[in-house]
Structure formats: C-alpha cells, structure tokens
Design a protein around this motif. Structure first.
Motif, PDB file in Angstrom:
ATOM      1  N   TRP A  66      34.711  46.544  51.404  1.00  0.00           N
ATOM      2  CA  TRP A  66      33.601  46.717  49.880  1.00  0.00           C
ATOM      3  C   TRP A  66      33.032  44.870  50.004  1.00  0.00           C
ATOM      4  CZ3 TRP A  66      35.519  49.558  45.600  1.00  0.00           C
ATOM      5  CH2 TRP A  66      34.858  51.036  45.496  1.00  0.00           C
ATOM      6  N   TRP A  67      33.212  44.789  50.978  1.00  0.00           N
ATOM      7  CA  TRP A  67      32.157  43.587  51.661  1.00  0.00           C
ATOM      8  C   TRP A  67      32.101  42.315  51.452  1.00  0.00           C
ATOM      9  CZ3 TRP A  67      27.629  44.973  47.698  1.00  0.00           C
ATOM     10  CH2 TRP A  67      27.610  46.429  47.651  1.00  0.00           C
ATOM     11  N   CYS A  68      34.312  41.971  51.795  1.00  0.00           N
ATOM     12  CA  CYS A  68      34.978  40.951  51.183  1.00  0.00           C
ATOM     13  C   CYS A  68      35.548  40.384  52.528  1.00  0.00           C
ATOM     14  CB  CYS A  68      36.231  41.438  50.375  1.00  0.00           C
ATOM     15  SG  CYS A  68      35.444  42.202  48.711  1.00  0.00           S
ATOM     16  N   SER A 125      36.398  37.708  38.629  1.00  0.00           N
ATOM     17  CA  SER A 125      36.249  38.858  38.956  1.00  0.00           C
ATOM     18  C   SER A 125      34.390  39.011  39.114  1.00  0.00           C
ATOM     19  CB  SER A 125      36.848  40.414  38.418  1.00  0.00           C
ATOM     20  OG  SER A 125      36.108  40.547  37.323  1.00  0.00           O
ATOM     21  N   GLY A 126      33.907  39.507  39.888  1.00  0.00           N
ATOM     22  CA  GLY A 126      32.694  39.829  39.451  1.00  0.00           C
ATOM     23  C   GLY A 126      31.987  40.105  38.627  1.00  0.00           C
ATOM     24  N   SER A 127      32.339  41.225  38.279  1.00  0.00           N
ATOM     25  CA  SER A 127      31.506  41.215  36.585  1.00  0.00           C
ATOM     26  C   SER A 127      31.777  40.502  35.926  1.00  0.00           C
ATOM     27  CB  SER A 127      32.699  43.203  36.101  1.00  0.00           C
ATOM     28  OG  SER A 127      32.511  43.451  37.022  1.00  0.00           O
ATOM     29  N   VAL A 128      33.426  39.903  35.837  1.00  0.00           N
ATOM     30  CA  VAL A 128      33.711  39.240  34.299  1.00  0.00           C
ATOM     31  C   VAL A 128      32.234  37.391  34.938  1.00  0.00           C
ATOM     32  CG1 VAL A 128      35.190  36.525  33.394  1.00  0.00           C
ATOM     33  CG2 VAL A 128      35.683  39.571  34.005  1.00  0.00           C
ATOM     34  N   GLY A 157      18.791  47.235  40.244  1.00  0.00           N
ATOM     35  CA  GLY A 157      19.927  46.214  40.365  1.00  0.00           C
ATOM     36  C   GLY A 157      21.532  47.297  40.494  1.00  0.00           C
ATOM     37  N   TYR A 158      22.923  46.111  40.187  1.00  0.00           N
ATOM     38  CA  TYR A 158      24.252  46.231  40.412  1.00  0.00           C
ATOM     39  C   TYR A 158      24.350  45.518  40.083  1.00  0.00           C
ATOM     40  CZ  TYR A 158      28.824  47.669  40.174  1.00  0.00           C
ATOM     41  OH  TYR A 158      30.239  47.814  39.920  1.00  0.00           O
ATOM     42  N   HIS A 159      24.853  44.700  39.029  1.00  0.00           N
ATOM     43  CA  HIS A 159      25.959  43.965  38.182  1.00  0.00           C
ATOM     44  C   HIS A 159      27.335  43.592  38.019  1.00  0.00           C
ATOM     45  CE1 HIS A 159      21.952  42.096  38.677  1.00  0.00           C
ATOM     46  NE2 HIS A 159      21.743  42.765  38.151  1.00  0.00           N
ATOM     47  N   GLY A 160      28.076  45.176  38.704  1.00  0.00           N
ATOM     48  CA  GLY A 160      29.162  45.030  38.025  1.00  0.00           C
ATOM     49  C   GLY A 160      29.246  46.489  36.901  1.00  0.00           C
ATOM     50  N   VAL A 226      18.752  39.222  38.692  1.00  0.00           N
ATOM     51  CA  VAL A 226      18.581  39.843  39.991  1.00  0.00           C
ATOM     52  C   VAL A 226      19.584  39.743  40.584  1.00  0.00           C
ATOM     53  CG1 VAL A 226      15.777  39.975  39.257  1.00  0.00           C
ATOM     54  CG2 VAL A 226      16.788  38.295  40.235  1.00  0.00           C
ATOM     55  N   GLU A 227      19.857  40.623  41.264  1.00  0.00           N
ATOM     56  CA  GLU A 227      20.599  40.752  42.890  1.00  0.00           C
ATOM     57  C   GLU A 227      19.186  39.981  44.051  1.00  0.00           C
ATOM     58  OE1 GLU A 227      23.218  43.910  44.404  1.00  0.00           O
ATOM     59  OE2 GLU A 227      21.396  44.776  42.738  1.00  0.00           O
ATOM     60  N   PRO A 228      18.984  38.719  44.567  1.00  0.00           N
ATOM     61  CA  PRO A 228      17.928  38.395  45.441  1.00  0.00           C
ATOM     62  C   PRO A 228      18.061  38.825  46.626  1.00  0.00           C
ATOM     63  CG  PRO A 228      18.974  36.361  45.277  1.00  0.00           C
ATOM     64  CD  PRO A 228      19.974  37.559  44.315  1.00  0.00           C
ATOM     65  N   HIS A 260      20.500  34.505  39.948  1.00  0.00           N
ATOM     66  CA  HIS A 260      20.646  34.936  40.518  1.00  0.00           C
ATOM     67  C   HIS A 260      21.925  35.312  41.125  1.00  0.00           C
ATOM     68  CE1 HIS A 260      17.299  33.026  43.355  1.00  0.00           C
ATOM     69  NE2 HIS A 260      16.683  34.323  42.691  1.00  0.00           N
ATOM     70  N   ASP A 261      22.118  36.665  41.002  1.00  0.00           N
ATOM     71  CA  ASP A 261      23.482  37.044  41.492  1.00  0.00           C
ATOM     72  C   ASP A 261      23.444  37.915  43.097  1.00  0.00           C
ATOM     73  OD1 ASP A 261      25.796  39.505  41.926  1.00  0.00           O
ATOM     74  OD2 ASP A 261      25.423  40.447  40.093  1.00  0.00           O
ATOM     75  N   GLU A 262      24.421  36.423  43.084  1.00  0.00           N
ATOM     76  CA  GLU A 262      25.047  36.807  44.792  1.00  0.00           C
ATOM     77  C   GLU A 262      26.444  37.225  45.299  1.00  0.00           C
ATOM     78  OE1 GLU A 262      22.926  35.006  48.394  1.00  0.00           O
ATOM     79  OE2 GLU A 262      21.531  34.071  46.107  1.00  0.00           O
ATOM     80  N   ILE A 263      26.967  37.741  44.801  1.00  0.00           N
ATOM     81  CA  ILE A 263      28.446  38.382  44.526  1.00  0.00           C
ATOM     82  C   ILE A 263      27.819  39.049  45.717  1.00  0.00           C
ATOM     83  CG2 ILE A 263      29.882  39.867  43.580  1.00  0.00           C
ATOM     84  CD1 ILE A 263      28.851  39.007  40.489  1.00  0.00           C
ATOM     85  N   ALA A 264      27.320  40.223  46.149  1.00  0.00           N
ATOM     86  CA  ALA A 264      26.495  40.639  47.026  1.00  0.00           C
ATOM     87  C   ALA A 264      26.855  39.782  48.686  1.00  0.00           C
ATOM     88  CB  ALA A 264      26.307  41.659  47.097  1.00  0.00           C
ATOM     89  N   THR A 265      25.292  39.219  48.479  1.00  0.00           N
ATOM     90  CA  THR A 265      24.811  38.438  49.157  1.00  0.00           C
ATOM     91  C   THR A 265      25.584  37.452  49.805  1.00  0.00           C
ATOM     92  OG1 THR A 265      23.212  37.782  47.793  1.00  0.00           O
ATOM     93  CG2 THR A 265      22.253  39.896  48.556  1.00  0.00           C
ATOM     94  N   GLY A 289      31.227  35.875  44.771  1.00  0.00           N
ATOM     95  CA  GLY A 289      32.270  36.244  44.099  1.00  0.00           C
ATOM     96  C   GLY A 289      32.783  36.766  45.722  1.00  0.00           C
ATOM     97  N   LYS A 290      33.091  38.436  46.006  1.00  0.00           N
ATOM     98  CA  LYS A 290      33.229  39.554  46.837  1.00  0.00           C
ATOM     99  C   LYS A 290      34.192  38.354  47.829  1.00  0.00           C
ATOM    100  CE  LYS A 290      31.266  43.804  46.306  1.00  0.00           C
ATOM    101  NZ  LYS A 290      30.787  43.584  45.045  1.00  0.00           N
ATOM    102  N   ALA A 291      32.942  37.902  48.964  1.00  0.00           N
ATOM    103  CA  ALA A 291      33.923  37.360  50.070  1.00  0.00           C
ATOM    104  C   ALA A 291      34.175  36.048  49.829  1.00  0.00           C
ATOM    105  CB  ALA A 291      32.168  37.563  50.991  1.00  0.00           C
TER     106      ALA A 291
HETATM  107  C1  LIG Z   1      30.297  43.458  43.777  1.00  0.00           C
HETATM  108  C2  LIG Z   1      29.188  43.360  42.457  1.00  0.00           C
HETATM  109  C3  LIG Z   1      28.840  43.012  41.263  1.00  0.00           C
HETATM  110  C4  LIG Z   1      30.326  42.741  40.258  1.00  0.00           C
HETATM  111  O1  LIG Z   1      31.817  42.663  41.131  1.00  0.00           O
HETATM  112  P1  LIG Z   1      33.504  43.293  40.936  1.00  0.00           P
HETATM  113  O2  LIG Z   1      34.428  41.836  41.659  1.00  0.00           O
HETATM  114  O3  LIG Z   1      33.948  44.188  41.163  1.00  0.00           O
HETATM  115  O4  LIG Z   1      33.991  43.237  39.233  1.00  0.00           O
HETATM  116  C5  LIG Z   1      28.472  43.072  40.334  1.00  0.00           C
HETATM  117  N1  LIG Z   1      26.977  41.944  41.470  1.00  0.00           N
HETATM  118  C6  LIG Z   1      27.511  42.299  42.818  1.00  0.00           C
HETATM  119  C7  LIG Z   1      25.842  42.346  43.237  1.00  0.00           C
HETATM  120  C8  LIG Z   1      27.836  43.095  43.446  1.00  0.00           C
HETATM  121  O5  LIG Z   1      27.828  43.207  44.564  1.00  0.00           O
END
Ligand SMILES: *Cc1c(COP(=O)(O)O)cnc(C)c1O
Length: 442
Positions: A66-68, A125-128, A157-160, A226-228, A260-265, A289-291
């Motif tokens: 999951w991209w980590c 965590s990312g959601s937090v 979008g997806y933010h958690g 947004v996720e840029p 900017h939610d760059e948790i994935a990017t 987050g993630k990585a």
């Molecule tokens: C995965 C993700 C989250 C949530 O992160 P978690 O660690 O699963 O809570 C939030 N925003 C984006 C863009 C994500 O990809």
C-alpha cells in the motif's frame, strides 16, 4: 523451495481458520471473509507467501505494501535504525517530553517541505493527520473570528477512513449515502479533467463551474483539501497542475487555506519530491504519511506555515487541540529519519524515472486488450483501467501464479512498486499484470 511438512500444513490451516472466524481485514465481511494469502517473511522486493494449499511461493511486491515500502523489506539501514532506537526507548509520551528522534525528523521534514512550512505535528496515521490538518484550518478561522465550518474539495478524492477524512473523500467512493446524517457535508467541485495537460475547453468548463461553486460558498469554506495531481485510492486519476493553480487562486481570493494531502504522492511517488511542486504556490498545510517510515511503522505528519501555527495559537483555546497517545513515537521517528536519509543518499528522481519508463513500456500491451479502456503512468505509478469491475480474486491468483503480488480495486489493476525494483523484476510485474488482466477479463 522444499514441500511443506505435515505439521506446517496443519499450522497453516489453523491460522487461516482462525483468521476467517475472528479477524477483520480491510473492508471485509465476517459472513463471507476473503481468502487471504499467508505471508511469512519479506526480503528485498519479495514476499514469501503460502498458497491456500500451503505451497510456499515468492512474489515480487507490485504494491509497496500500500505504497509504503519504498526500499523494499529488511532494509539494512532501516533495520539498524530501528535496532539502535530499541536500545534506547521504543516509546515515551510526548506531553511535556521531547527527544532527538522527533526533533531530528521534524528538522528533516521542514528542510524537505515546500517553502514556508515550518511547524510539524507528528501524528500516528494518515487519517489522523488529515483530521489534524482540518482542525488546524478550522481553528485558524475560529481564532480570527470567522467561524467557517466547511471544506471544498474535488470529486474522486480519498483522504482516509475516519469520519472527517471520509467526509472530504468522494461522496460515492466515500460511502456518504451509507453514513448520511453522520458525516459533515462539504462542498464538492467536479473532478478536474484527466491528464497533466488536458484539453483547454474541458479545463475552462471545469474552472467556470468551480469558480461559481466556490463563490457561492466562500463565506463558509475554511479550506480546500486535495491530493495534488494524482488522486490515489479514489481512482488513480491524474489531473492537471493548471486546475490545482485555479484552486490555489480561488482559495487566496476567498480567504480559505489550501491543504495538500501528499500521503500517497509525497517522497517522489509521482516523480518530483512533492506532487504539488508542479504549481508555483506552496500549500498552507501539508499532510504526509504512508512512505514516511519506508513502510516500517505507522507514522504521519502535518506541516503548516508560521502564519497558520501562530493564528491557531492566538485563539481562545490557546493552542492546537490534538494530542494522540503515540504522538512522536521515537521508534517510528528514528526509522523515518533513516528512510529520508536513504532516499536523499540515492538518486531517487532517476530511480523513479527509470521505473516510469519501464512501466510505460511494459504496460503498453494492456492497451490492446478488449477489456481495457486506458493505461496510464505517472512517476512510479502504473495503472490499467478496465471497462468493468476487476475480478479481484481471479486477477490476484493469476498474478501470484506469475510471481507477482497485486491488489486491484474497483476497475483498476495498478502497480506502485518499490523504487529499488530492478529492471528484471519490473518486467516480471508488468508482464504478470498484463497477462493476469488478459486471462481474467480478455
Ligand atoms: C492512505 C491515504 C490516507 C489515509 O492514511 P491511513 O494511514 O490509511 O489512515 C489519506 N490520504 C491519502 C491521500 C491516502 O492515500
């Protein structure tokens, strides 16, 4: 590998039986549980899994867990950082205490972040971290005597998965109908047109609609989130920096903050260090987050500008009202710092460019398949989009049989491989994905 011994097989079956009867997996049903593979260890870019019948196999991880897991598994530098930190302390509370692992990580993040992002909140965590970013924006407005309560975002979008991040996730993908009356209702602009450089007319139409929507809600919009440039779990949709610039301009015009939610990017997944670097203005708030720990431990961070941090702190509450138990966990922070040092010590942009070229070349054959509508790549992300929902179990089994671990969702079969995946393993990933789609969908 040797054939499993009989007691191995019994232990394997017992593990799977308990799992089915008692353990939730992501988005799973207790009545018809999914059929997971058992993973026993992982090394480099390979997972050692057992099939349903107990047969051991090695599969190349096309998902980076999951991209980590940017550097793969059992990374000597990250193992060493974790071991060294275990010898000092794995956790202490962050209220009233501080420590080098947290401060060292914050220093690195401030250094790497876009200009002006100087204050760091370490979340678990990312959601937090998205919750915290949203609270920061709300508190900033409250402190200035403007009680704005809504966010503007784009569809897709997806933010958690906690309630507030869900509320700014795509209304359909985020199951808003299921949680009606519980989720706050935010303002959704249309999904920006596809591609880094979309058709001018489509972009202009999107801009007109978004401008009008923003103007109608300007008095209540605390921030844009947004996720840029790449929407991840919302559909692996690539969108234009020009549209992101429009959102920045509108936010400035209407006094809203940009998140900017760059948790994935983040950390080069789309090529540059930050996907948002493709626009001229930095965000006011950034989530990562993630990585961040190279896939070792759960950790995320929120960065914000001095203006936001000081504004929040001037409010009646006297500070940012958040403080998780595991905030600034030293073990996770130490591994995160080692991960960022490792990324910086390698020519990561060149590694990602090599992967992008390999994915583009290797996945191109999928575009010929009748079941496929589009193949796209951006940085170390390769996506095969199908006409119909993916037969997940079939595609996964077909890929595992070809030595690759993949986890499709909706109508997307995609890969986000570790950056250390060599050319031969990359070719294994791309051919397995193309063949798995061909065998399951035609
Ligand atoms: C995965 C993700 C989250 C949530 O992160 P978690 O660690 O699963 O809570 C939030 N925003 C984006 C863009 C994500 O990809």
């Amino acid at each position: 590998m040797p054939a499993p011994k009989p007691d191995d097989t019994t232990a394997h079956e017992a593990l799977l039986a308990f799992d089915r009867a008692h353990v939730w997996h992501p988005y799973s049903s207790a009545l018809s549980p999914q059929d997971p593979y058992v993973v026993e260890s992982a090394d480099g870019v390979r997972l050692r899994v057992r099939d349903r019948d107990g047969t051991p196999r090695e599969v190349v991880d096309a998902m980076s867990s999951w991209w980590c897991a940017l550097h793969g598994y059992r990374v000597p530098e990250l193992d060493a950082a974790a071991r060294a930190q275990l010898g000092r302390m794995s956790h202490v509370m962050f209220g009233g205490l501080t420590h080098e692992p947290a401060v060292g990580l914050a220093r690195r993040l401030v250094d790497l972040a876009p200009d002006g992002l100087e204050h760091v909140f370490l979340a678990d965590s990312g959601s937090v971290s998205v919750e915290v970013a949203m609270k920061m924006a709300l508190q900033w407005h409250l402190a200035a005597g403007r009680p704005r309560t809504r966010f503007l975002t784009v569809r897709g979008g997806y933010h958690g998965d906690t309630l507030n991040p869900m509320s700014v996730t795509d209304p359909v993908g985020g199951m808003h109908a299921l949680f009606r009356g519980i989720l706050p209702e935010h303002v959704f602009a249309p999904r920006p047109p596809s591609g880094l450089d979309p058709d001018g007319a489509a972009l202009a139409a999107w801009e007109r609609e978004t401008r009008a929507l923003f103007a109608a809600h300007a008095h209540e919009v605390a921030g844009v989130i947004v996720e840029p440039v790449l929407q991840g779990a919302g559909g692996m949709h690539v969108w234009a920096p020009a549209a992101l610039t429009v959102l920045h301009d509108l936010a400035r015009e209407h006094g809203a903050l940009v998140i900017h939610d760059e948790i994935a990017t983040g950390f080069h997944r789309t090529g540059p260090l930050w996907a948002g670097q493709r626009v001229d203005t930095p965000p006011d708030i950034l989530t990562v987050g993630k990585a961040l720990t190279g896939g070792y431990l759960t950790l995320a961070a929120v960065l914000c500008t001095r203006e936001v941090a000081e504004g929040v702190s001037r409010g009646a509450a006297g500070g940012l009202m958040h403080g998780p138990t595991f905030m600034g966990n030293p073990l996770a922070c130490a591994v995160a710092s080692a991960n960022l040092d490792l990324l910086a010590s390698r020519d990561t942009p060149a590694e990602v460019a090599r992967i992008e070229a390999g994915l583009r070349e290797g996945l191109s054959a999928a575009a010929e398949l009748a079941s496929v509508t589009e193949v796209r790549t951006l940085g170390a992300v390769g996506v095969i989009e199908l006409r119909e929902p993916v037969r997940v179990a079939e595609v996964t089994a077909a890929a595992v049989a070809r030595g690759v671990w993949v986890r499709p969702f909706r109508n997307l079969v995609y890969t986000m491989p570790p950056y250390v995946t060599d050319d031969a393993d990359l070719a294994t990933i791309t051919s397995a994905l193309v063949e798995a789609v061909a065998s399951a969908h035609g």
